[in-house]
Design a protein around this motif. Structure first.
Motif, PDB file in Angstrom:
ATOM      1  N   UNK A 174     113.079  72.261  -6.030  1.00 40.09           N
ATOM      2  CA  UNK A 174     111.904  71.678  -5.369  1.00 40.09           C
ATOM      3  C   UNK A 174     112.077  71.454  -3.879  1.00 40.09           C
ATOM      4  N   UNK A 175     113.319  71.422  -3.387  1.00 46.16           N
ATOM      5  CA  UNK A 175     113.552  71.218  -1.958  1.00 46.16           C
ATOM      6  C   UNK A 175     113.514  72.532  -1.170  1.00 46.16           C
ATOM      7  N   UNK A 176     113.421  73.642  -1.884  1.00 46.99           N
ATOM      8  CA  UNK A 176     113.439  74.952  -1.243  1.00 46.99           C
ATOM      9  C   UNK A 176     112.024  75.416  -0.925  1.00 46.99           C
ATOM     10  N   UNK A 177     111.815  75.934   0.280  1.00 51.96           N
ATOM     11  CA  UNK A 177     110.510  76.478   0.669  1.00 51.96           C
ATOM     12  C   UNK A 177     110.667  77.974   0.917  1.00 51.96           C
ATOM     13  N   UNK A 178     110.122  78.807   0.049  1.00 48.33           N
ATOM     14  CA  UNK A 178     110.260  80.254   0.232  1.00 48.33           C
ATOM     15  C   UNK A 178     109.439  80.749   1.413  1.00 48.33           C
ATOM     16  N   UNK A 179     109.882  81.823   2.039  1.00 53.91           N
ATOM     17  CA  UNK A 179     109.121  82.433   3.122  1.00 53.91           C
ATOM     18  C   UNK A 179     107.930  83.180   2.534  1.00 53.91           C
ATOM     19  N   UNK A 180     106.961  83.496   3.385  1.00 56.69           N
ATOM     20  CA  UNK A 180     105.807  84.252   2.915  1.00 56.69           C
ATOM     21  C   UNK A 180     106.231  85.623   2.412  1.00 56.69           C
ATOM     22  N   UNK A 198      99.865  93.363  12.509  1.00 60.54           N
ATOM     23  CA  UNK A 198      98.485  93.647  12.122  1.00 60.54           C
ATOM     24  C   UNK A 198      98.406  94.341  10.766  1.00 60.54           C
ATOM     25  N   UNK A 199      99.212  95.370  10.495  1.00 63.10           N
ATOM     26  CA  UNK A 199      99.164  95.975   9.147  1.00 63.10           C
ATOM     27  C   UNK A 199      99.428  94.971   8.020  1.00 63.10           C
ATOM     28  N   UNK A 200     100.371  94.051   8.229  1.00 60.25           N
ATOM     29  CA  UNK A 200     100.632  93.023   7.199  1.00 60.25           C
ATOM     30  C   UNK A 200      99.402  92.132   7.017  1.00 60.25           C
ATOM     31  N   UNK A 201      98.812  91.728   8.140  1.00 59.13           N
ATOM     32  CA  UNK A 201      97.651  90.853   8.084  1.00 59.13           C
ATOM     33  C   UNK A 201      96.490  91.541   7.367  1.00 59.13           C
ATOM     34  N   UNK A 230     109.029  86.320   0.940  1.00 56.21           N
ATOM     35  CA  UNK A 230     109.583  86.108  -0.399  1.00 56.21           C
ATOM     36  C   UNK A 230     108.473  85.940  -1.431  1.00 56.21           C
ATOM     37  N   UNK A 231     107.429  85.198  -1.047  1.00 54.06           N
ATOM     38  CA  UNK A 231     106.308  84.978  -1.966  1.00 54.06           C
ATOM     39  C   UNK A 231     105.627  86.303  -2.289  1.00 54.06           C
ATOM     40  N   UNK A 232     105.395  87.127  -1.265  1.00 56.10           N
ATOM     41  CA  UNK A 232     104.756  88.429  -1.483  1.00 56.10           C
ATOM     42  C   UNK A 232     105.635  89.298  -2.390  1.00 56.10           C
ATOM     43  N   UNK A 233     106.947  89.261  -2.160  1.00 57.17           N
ATOM     44  CA  UNK A 233     107.861  90.068  -2.981  1.00 57.17           C
ATOM     45  C   UNK A 233     107.884  89.617  -4.434  1.00 57.17           C
ATOM     46  N   UNK A 234     107.530  88.353  -4.671  1.00 59.04           N
ATOM     47  CA  UNK A 234     107.572  87.820  -6.038  1.00 59.04           C
ATOM     48  C   UNK A 234     106.308  88.127  -6.836  1.00 59.04           C
ATOM     49  N   UNK A 235     105.285  88.676  -6.183  1.00 61.55           N
ATOM     50  CA  UNK A 235     104.000  88.893  -6.838  1.00 61.55           C
ATOM     51  C   UNK A 235     104.113  89.732  -8.109  1.00 61.55           C
ATOM     52  N   UNK A 236     104.840  90.866  -8.116  1.00 65.62           N
ATOM     53  CA  UNK A 236     104.914  91.657  -9.354  1.00 65.62           C
ATOM     54  C   UNK A 236     105.488  90.871 -10.541  1.00 65.62           C
ATOM     55  N   UNK A 237     106.462  90.003 -10.273  1.00 65.62           N
ATOM     56  CA  UNK A 237     107.058  89.212 -11.360  1.00 65.62           C
ATOM     57  C   UNK A 237     106.041  88.210 -11.891  1.00 65.62           C
ATOM     58  N   UNK A 238     105.360  87.505 -10.968  1.00 61.96           N
ATOM     59  CA  UNK A 238     104.369  86.522 -11.373  1.00 61.96           C
ATOM     60  C   UNK A 238     103.227  87.201 -12.130  1.00 61.96           C
ATOM     61  N   UNK A 239     102.815  88.347 -11.645  1.00 61.75           N
ATOM     62  CA  UNK A 239     101.717  89.072 -12.293  1.00 61.75           C
ATOM     63  C   UNK A 239     102.104  89.498 -13.710  1.00 61.75           C
ATOM     64  N   UNK A 240     103.303  90.032 -13.863  1.00 65.68           N
ATOM     65  CA  UNK A 240     103.741  90.488 -15.183  1.00 65.68           C
ATOM     66  C   UNK A 240     103.863  89.316 -16.151  1.00 65.68           C
ATOM     67  N   UNK A 241     104.420  88.208 -15.693  1.00 61.88           N
ATOM     68  CA  UNK A 241     104.578  87.057 -16.576  1.00 61.88           C
ATOM     69  C   UNK A 241     103.235  86.422 -16.933  1.00 61.88           C
ATOM     70  N   UNK A 242     102.290  86.428 -15.983  1.00 54.64           N
ATOM     71  CA  UNK A 242     100.957  85.926 -16.304  1.00 54.64           C
ATOM     72  C   UNK A 242     100.284  86.845 -17.325  1.00 54.64           C
ATOM     73  N   UNK A 243     100.472  88.155 -17.162  1.00 50.62           N
ATOM     74  CA  UNK A 243      99.862  89.092 -18.102  1.00 50.62           C
ATOM     75  C   UNK A 243     100.423  88.891 -19.511  1.00 50.62           C
TER      76      UNK A 243
END
Length: 484
Positions: free
Chosen positions: A72-78, A198-201, A80-93
């Motif tokens: 809970x004390x750790x704050x991931x970078x944006x 800009x491409x990321x945005x 890191x959050x973007x890189x985690x999307x496939x895992x979150x998506x698969x687990x939600x599915x």
């Protein structure tokens, strides 16, 4: 068959709070089952802070892994959050697949707008997806219509922010680039330093807003009367955006007679409630509450200028300095001017985190020096407290513009070309808010907005009607699924 709503919030506190408020509202309806999906870190933060998740037999919490550090004390970078999307998506599915095969299949998936990856999960199971937007409609419009800024040559910015006016967003009045969303208006110099900026945005904007017209609903935690032009502009584009806010006023835990919330505000930090006793010794409307939300981080120089400005103002103040909120992970003792706490001991108190709704409803509070985050803004308006704006990031500058220029319920701390403030500007702004004519006018305007908030959430009010219609439509969706 009952209604089963799956709630998937973006895990930052500012986004989690309205989701939990909506969960409480929905759970009060007969035959509703709510499954709240949290990632491991959000769950650990809530548990470590001893915060109260909605306690209702119809609300179940489901924790799924996103592959990020759950500390809970750790704050991931944006990134890191973007890189985690496939895992979150698969687990939600996987979770949705299990629920669809259960005796209580999912009727509707409600997710934070930034949880764009939930769209494909909803499509896979033919479930209507609803977005819960935790900011005003004018901020949603900025993302949805951002392409017009590029088409008009306003992005990237070619001059100084202070000399550039942002126009072209339907429903939004012209405003200086210094008050606009800086993350969406990079300068030419910033792009030269980071060509991928800009491409990321644009990729994130595409992921978030490109299918806005296809969503079953976009529930906005705001009030139609406060920003009708933005709602109307989205409606003209066939975006089904509906004002349902403030969500906390739909809850059975709000007592309109005394303004207090009888259900605790969900907090991911441990609250220091001793400050309420301290406020009890202050005269009515004599104290400035100072807090910058759950995510802002400030430089040492800003903290020092703020401290000296508060001292020079001569007013009482309660100042919440969140752990980890100072750049460089410095402690409060590292940054406060020498002897400051001793000099203001008879009229100032610093805490690590305050029970904000209890503080704002306290009779001793006469003003709120705020980052202008939307949850904090709604709470201050309901409590009748005028706002002194010092925005830090994201939507906060635009929120402040509406607070000051459109609704006239607050003032702003003056900034220089580099968005920095001085002790002199803070001292001046605090005095204007607390005892000046400008502050008195803002105080009267806040009272008018408070009446409006009560009106729209009472039976027959616009927000109440929109929410009631949504609930009825969920019943119909459940019935239709049962009959097929």
């Amino acid at each position: 068959m009952g209604v089963h709503v799956l709630l998937v919030p973006w895990s930052a506190q500012g986004h989690l709070t309205p989701v939990l408020q909506l969960a409480r509202v929905l759970a009060c309806n007969p035959e509703f089952l709510i499954t709240l999906v949290l990632n491991a870190r959000a769950s650990a933060r809530v548990e470590s802070a001893s915060s109260a998740l909605p306690r209702h037999h119809s609300i179940k919490v489901q924790v799924i892994c996103d592959g990020l550090n759950p500390d809970p004390s750790h704050t991931p970078s944006m990134d890191d959050v973007v890189a985690s999307v496939p895992i979150m998506q698969q687990n939600l599915q996987t979770l949705v697949g299990d629920l669809m095969a259960s005796p209580h299949p999912v009727t509707c998936l409600i997710s934070g707008t930034f949880c764009y990856w939930s769209k494909s999960v909803a499509r896979a199971f033919n479930i209507p997806r609803v977005e819960l937007w935790s900011s005003p409609a004018f901020i949603y419009s900025i993302g949805f219509f951002h392409h017009r800024l590029i088409e008009e040559g306003l992005v990237p910015l070619k001059g100084q922010r202070s000399n550039t006016w942002i126009t072209g967003i339907p429903g939004l009045p012209p405003m200086k680039a210094t008050e606009f969303v800086k993350e969406l208006t990079p300068t030419e110099e910033e792009i030269q330093a980071d060509p991928e900026k800009v491409p990321r945005m644009l990729k994130r904007l595409q992921n978030t807003y490109s299918e806005a017209r296809d969503q079953y609903r976009i529930l906005v935690n705001s009030i139609y009367d406060l920003e009708s032009q933005s709602f109307d502009a989205l409606c003209e584009e066939q975006v089904h955006a509906y004002a349902v806010g403030p969500l906390f006023l739909h809850n059975v835990g709000v007592d309109a007679s005394n303004q207090r919330f009888t259900e605790p505000r969900t907090s991911l930090y441990k609250e220091d409630r001793s400050c309420l006793q301290w406020l009890g010794s202050r005269a009515p409307a004599s104290t400035l509450y100072v807090a910058f939300g759950s995510d802002s981080r400030m430089e040492k120089q800003d903290i020092q200028e703020l401290a000296l400005g508060l001292e020079a103002s001569g007013h009482n103040f309660l100042w919440a300095i969140r752990p980890g909120s100072i750049v460089g992970d410095l402690s409060v003792a590292d940054v406060l001017p020498e002897g400051f706490e001793e000099r203001v001991a008879n009229r100032g108190l610093i805490v690590s985190w305050a029970p904000q709704t209890d503080v704002l409803s306290h009779s001793a509070i006469g003003g709120f020096l705020s980052h202008c985050g939307w949850n904090s803004t709604l709470e201050a308006l309901w409590m009748g407290v005028p706002i002194l704006g010092w925005p830090q990031r994201a939507d906060q500058g635009v929120n402040q513009f509406f607070i000051r220029e459109v609704w006239k319920v607050g003032l702003a701390v003056e900034m220089d070309e580099d968005s920095k403030v001085s002790r002199i500007s803070i001292e001046k702004a605090v005095r204007l808010l607390m005892v000046g004519e400008e502050g008195s006018l803002a105080r009267e305007k806040v009272k008018e907005v408070k009446k409006l908030m009560l009106k729209v959430t009472n039976d027959g009010g616009s927000s109440r009607r929109n929410l009631d219609q949504f609930i009825q439509d969920l019943y119909h969706l459940a019935q239709d699924r049962c009959s097929t």
